[in-house]
Design a protein around this motif. Structure first.
Motif, PDB file in Angstrom:
ATOM      1  N   VAL A   1       3.822   9.993   3.994  1.00  0.00           N
ATOM      2  CA  VAL A   1       2.409  10.159   4.347  1.00  0.00           C
ATOM      3  C   VAL A   1       1.668   8.832   4.199  1.00  0.00           C
ATOM      4  O   VAL A   1       0.815   8.491   5.035  1.00  0.00           O
ATOM      5  CB  VAL A   1       1.759  11.254   3.479  1.00  0.00           C
ATOM      6  CG1 VAL A   1       0.256  11.312   3.727  1.00  0.00           C
ATOM      7  CG2 VAL A   1       2.387  12.614   3.780  1.00  0.00           C
ATOM      8  N   SER A   2       1.978   8.075   3.169  1.00  0.00           N
ATOM      9  CA  SER A   2       1.349   6.764   2.992  1.00  0.00           C
ATOM     10  C   SER A   2       1.664   5.843   4.167  1.00  0.00           C
ATOM     11  O   SER A   2       0.808   5.061   4.598  1.00  0.00           O
ATOM     12  CB  SER A   2       1.829   6.109   1.692  1.00  0.00           C
ATOM     13  OG  SER A   2       1.421   6.842   0.574  1.00  0.00           O
ATOM     14  N   THR A   3       2.877   5.958   4.672  1.00  0.00           N
ATOM     15  CA  THR A   3       3.251   5.145   5.836  1.00  0.00           C
ATOM     16  C   THR A   3       2.388   5.505   7.042  1.00  0.00           C
ATOM     17  O   THR A   3       1.903   4.624   7.767  1.00  0.00           O
ATOM     18  CB  THR A   3       4.737   5.346   6.175  1.00  0.00           C
ATOM     19  OG1 THR A   3       5.537   4.981   5.045  1.00  0.00           O
ATOM     20  CG2 THR A   3       5.146   4.494   7.374  1.00  0.00           C
TER      21      THR A   3
ATOM     22  N   ALA B   1       0.828  -1.209   0.000  1.00  0.00           N
ATOM     23  CA  ALA B   1       0.000   0.000   0.000  1.00  0.00           C
ATOM     24  C   ALA B   1       0.862   1.259   0.000  1.00  0.00           C
ATOM     25  O   ALA B   1       0.527   2.254  -0.661  1.00  0.00           O
ATOM     26  CB  ALA B   1      -0.931  -0.002   1.213  1.00  0.00           C
ATOM     27  N   ILE B   2       1.968   1.230   0.724  1.00  0.00           N
ATOM     28  CA  ILE B   2       2.879   2.381   0.734  1.00  0.00           C
ATOM     29  C   ILE B   2       3.470   2.596  -0.656  1.00  0.00           C
ATOM     30  O   ILE B   2       3.607   3.735  -1.126  1.00  0.00           O
ATOM     31  CB  ILE B   2       3.990   2.170   1.781  1.00  0.00           C
ATOM     32  CG1 ILE B   2       3.393   2.238   3.191  1.00  0.00           C
ATOM     33  CG2 ILE B   2       5.093   3.219   1.624  1.00  0.00           C
ATOM     34  CD1 ILE B   2       4.341   1.774   4.285  1.00  0.00           C
ATOM     35  N   LEU B   3       3.804   1.505  -1.327  1.00  0.00           N
ATOM     36  CA  LEU B   3       4.330   1.610  -2.692  1.00  0.00           C
ATOM     37  C   LEU B   3       3.298   2.247  -3.619  1.00  0.00           C
ATOM     38  O   LEU B   3       3.619   3.157  -4.401  1.00  0.00           O
ATOM     39  CB  LEU B   3       4.720   0.225  -3.206  1.00  0.00           C
ATOM     40  CG  LEU B   3       5.195   0.162  -4.668  1.00  0.00           C
ATOM     41  CD1 LEU B   3       6.436   1.028  -4.865  1.00  0.00           C
ATOM     42  CD2 LEU B   3       5.468  -1.279  -5.082  1.00  0.00           C
ATOM     43  N   VAL B   4       2.049   1.795  -3.526  1.00  0.00           N
ATOM     44  CA  VAL B   4       0.992   2.375  -4.361  1.00  0.00           C
ATOM     45  C   VAL B   4       0.800   3.854  -4.024  1.00  0.00           C
ATOM     46  O   VAL B   4       0.675   4.701  -4.918  1.00  0.00           O
ATOM     47  CB  VAL B   4      -0.331   1.607  -4.177  1.00  0.00           C
ATOM     48  CG1 VAL B   4      -1.474   2.331  -4.888  1.00  0.00           C
ATOM     49  CG2 VAL B   4      -0.202   0.188  -4.707  1.00  0.00           C
ATOM     50  N   GLY B   5       0.791   4.172  -2.725  1.00  0.00           N
ATOM     51  CA  GLY B   5       0.641   5.568  -2.317  1.00  0.00           C
ATOM     52  C   GLY B   5       1.760   6.447  -2.835  1.00  0.00           C
ATOM     53  O   GLY B   5       1.536   7.614  -3.193  1.00  0.00           O
TER      54      GLY B   5
END
Length: 309
Positions: free
Chosen positions: A248-250, A227-231
């Motif tokens: 921010v995704s983290t 999800a962090i990669l996608v963000g």
């Protein structure tokens, strides 16, 4: 905004189409009872995602008012689910009536009219003080502190916290505010999806069986990282640089995880598996929005304090 959102929506629909095709193939091949049940649950989740994407995407395309109304309805349904499972007494009825039919609509009207100052304090200050005061008028003092706390928790989780997702529409940044909401929802929901997928594929070590038996350490790490990669890759939907988007995704992923974890702990305390049954394969509205309850306020304030123009 429309062109960027259209591209994102097209990508999501393509993913759903691919997932539906995979689910169909798996259903044809599944023979073992355990596999059949798993595939059935997977396909139920995919069908529900089609509906949820259609509703959310339609609200975004219709404009800010439609989004606020949608989240107000979701908050109402989530609050109803919360109180369906949470014990209450006759002495709570007036406070609950005010929660559903005064506090919730007024809060969303404040959001819809962009009155941030009062929106920010209406529930944590005014409702916090008024609702227990009203409850004392019934004369019921049995477990008064615990009952008052449940009223406050219900409002904070299902109304105040969730409303910070559409509250992103208040903010003025270098990016259309609706895209910030889309970004938040994508990262939060994909984190949940990826954790589910990674957990099913590689999950061996239970993270906390007493709270969430289905969560695994492998699912948490793999799903969170995905999800962090996608963000990070979707940074163009935001005013963030790629590095800022990763950070921010983290925050979103970690906050979302603990949102779901806390809501799971509450469910276990109430001896419930799901908050409801309105969403096939997922449970209730609050089961789908549990991660939003923690992620939305943090994301909102990060954007508001550091990225508004």
């Amino acid at each position: 905004m429309t062109s960027l959102f259209s591209l994102v929506l097209a990508a999501i629909l393509a993913l759903l189409a691919a997932a539906s095709a995979i689910g169909f193939i798996l259903q044809r091949r599944a023979t073992e009872p355990g596999s059949v049940a798993t595939v059935h649950n997977l396909n139920a989740r995919i069908r529900s995602w089609w509906i949820m994407v259609a509703i959310f995407g339609g609200a975004i395309l219709l404009g800010d008012t439609a989004v606020v109304i949608l989240f107000a309805l979701l908050s109402f349904m989530a609050l109803r689910e919360f109180w369906t499972l949470t014990p209450s007494r006759r002495g709570d009825h007036l406070a609950l009536f005010l929660s559903f039919f005064v506090v919730l609509p007024v809060h969303y009207v404040l959001l819809g009219t962009l009155w941030y100052g009062l929106f920010a304090i209406f529930i944590p200050v005014y409702a916090f003080l008024i609702l227990p005061a009203v409850a004392t008028l019934t004369g019921d003092v049995n477990e008064f502190l615990a009952r008052s706390a449940r009223v406050q928790w219900g409002l904070m989780l299902t109304v105040y916290s969730i409303s910070h997702a559409p509250a992103l529409l208040m903010l003025q940044t270098d990016t259309p505010s609706a895209l910030l909401l889309v970004y938040l929802v994508i990262v939060v929901q994909l984190s949940d999806v990826f954790q589910y997928v990674w957990g099913k594929l590689l999950g061996k070590h239970r993270f906390s069986p007493n709270i969430s038996p289905s969560k695994t350490l492998e699912g948490l790490i793999g799903g969170g990282a995905s999800a962090i990669l996608v963000g990070t890759l979707l940074y163009r939907l935001t005013p963030f640089s790629p590095l800022q988007a990763a950070a921010v995704s983290t925050v979103i992923v970690v906050a979302g995880f603990f949102g779901g974890f806390v809501l799971s702990a509450i469910k276990r305390d109430l001896n419930a598996k799901d908050w409801g049954y309105v969403i096939e394969g997922h449970g209730g509205v609050l089961d789908r929005l549990d991660s939003i309850t923690f992620a939305a306020p943090l994301f909102f304030h990060i954007v508001r304090y550091w990225f508004t123009t």
